[in-house]
Scaffold this motif. Structure first.
Motif, PDB file in Angstrom:
ATOM      1  N   ASP A 153       3.065   4.199  11.501  1.00 21.22           N
ATOM      2  CA  ASP A 153       2.896   3.953  10.070  1.00 21.22           C
ATOM      3  C   ASP A 153       2.965   5.269   9.309  1.00 21.22           C
ATOM      4  O   ASP A 153       2.577   6.324   9.828  1.00 21.22           O
ATOM      5  N   PHE A 172       4.663  12.299   3.432  1.00 17.54           N
ATOM      6  CA  PHE A 172       4.055  11.452   4.454  1.00 17.54           C
ATOM      7  C   PHE A 172       4.235  12.031   5.853  1.00 17.54           C
ATOM      8  O   PHE A 172       5.148  12.810   6.101  1.00 17.54           O
ATOM      9  N   ARG A 195       1.590   7.781   6.597  1.00 15.94           N
ATOM     10  CA  ARG A 195       0.317   8.127   5.963  1.00 15.94           C
ATOM     11  C   ARG A 195       0.546   9.312   5.034  1.00 15.94           C
ATOM     12  O   ARG A 195       1.288  10.235   5.372  1.00 15.94           O
ATOM     13  N   ALA A 196      -0.102   9.283   3.882  1.00 17.19           N
ATOM     14  CA  ALA A 196       0.055  10.358   2.892  1.00 17.19           C
ATOM     15  C   ALA A 196      -0.483  11.670   3.460  1.00 17.19           C
ATOM     16  O   ALA A 196      -1.544  11.701   4.089  1.00 17.19           O
ATOM     17  N   ARG A 197       0.285  12.740   3.230  1.00 12.73           N
ATOM     18  CA  ARG A 197      -0.170  14.073   3.607  1.00 12.73           C
ATOM     19  C   ARG A 197      -1.228  14.533   2.606  1.00 12.73           C
ATOM     20  O   ARG A 197      -1.207  14.151   1.441  1.00 12.73           O
ATOM     21  N   GLY A 215       2.565   4.289   1.346  1.00 13.99           N
ATOM     22  CA  GLY A 215       3.067   4.531   2.695  1.00 13.99           C
ATOM     23  C   GLY A 215       3.782   3.339   3.306  1.00 13.99           C
ATOM     24  O   GLY A 215       4.401   3.454   4.359  1.00 13.99           O
ATOM     25  N   GLN A 216       3.723   2.194   2.655  1.00 20.84           N
ATOM     26  CA  GLN A 216       4.387   1.002   3.181  1.00 20.84           C
ATOM     27  C   GLN A 216       5.870   1.014   2.810  1.00 20.84           C
ATOM     28  O   GLN A 216       6.247   1.346   1.693  1.00 20.84           O
ATOM     29  N   ARG A 250       0.826  -1.202   0.000  1.00 20.68           N
ATOM     30  CA  ARG A 250       0.000   0.000   0.000  1.00 20.68           C
ATOM     31  C   ARG A 250       0.863   1.255   0.000  1.00 20.68           C
ATOM     32  O   ARG A 250       2.037   1.211   0.367  1.00 20.68           O
ATOM     33  N   GLU A 305       4.011  10.446  10.074  1.00 16.83           N
ATOM     34  CA  GLU A 305       3.950   9.212  10.861  1.00 16.83           C
ATOM     35  C   GLU A 305       2.748   9.291  11.797  1.00 16.83           C
ATOM     36  O   GLU A 305       2.611  10.241  12.561  1.00 16.83           O
ATOM     37  N   ASP A 306       1.875   8.282  11.749  1.00 14.87           N
ATOM     38  CA  ASP A 306       0.702   8.282  12.618  1.00 14.87           C
ATOM     39  C   ASP A 306       1.064   7.746  14.005  1.00 14.87           C
ATOM     40  O   ASP A 306       2.226   7.422  14.272  1.00 14.87           O
TER      41      ASP A 306
END
Length: 110
Positions: free
Chosen positions: A101, A94, A103-105, A12-13, A10, A96-97
């Protein structure tokens, strides 16, 4: 009608190449090969990937540099090292959550 392959990785991976010593983060996915024929033909025939699989755009890095890579799904594995990426575009694209992980900005389009 041919079925479009489902992507294994996916956006962000963090992944790494199965053969070559580089890793990166997925920032886009093509369901099947979508680069030039010249690019594909430049890959040695004995390791040339099939075109009928997802191809991933990566912010990639190796020991010497950072760059953008285009890699077939068959040549990627998940990177579970937890090591941060140093590619300068990762922080731009990106965040970091809370789980660590990427996550796309949100991007503003004009």
């Amino acid at each position: 009608m041919d079925e479009i392959p489902r992507a294994k990785f996916r956006i962000g991976q963090v992944v790494r190449h199965r053969v070559y010593p580089f890793r990166g983060v997925v920032f886009d996915v093509d369901p099947v090969f979508s680069n030039t024929e010249e690019w594909w033909q430049a890959i040695p025939e004995d390791i040339r990937p099939r075109k009928d699989q997802p191809f991933y755009h990566l912010y990639a890095e190796n020991a010497e540099s950072e760059y953008v890579a285009y890699v077939s799904e068959q040549n990627l594995v998940a990177d579970t090292s937890g090591e941060p990426l140093r590619h300068p575009q990762v922080e731009e694209a990106f965040f970091e959550d809370d789980n660590g992980d990427l996550r796309a900005r949100e991007r503003v389009m004009n």
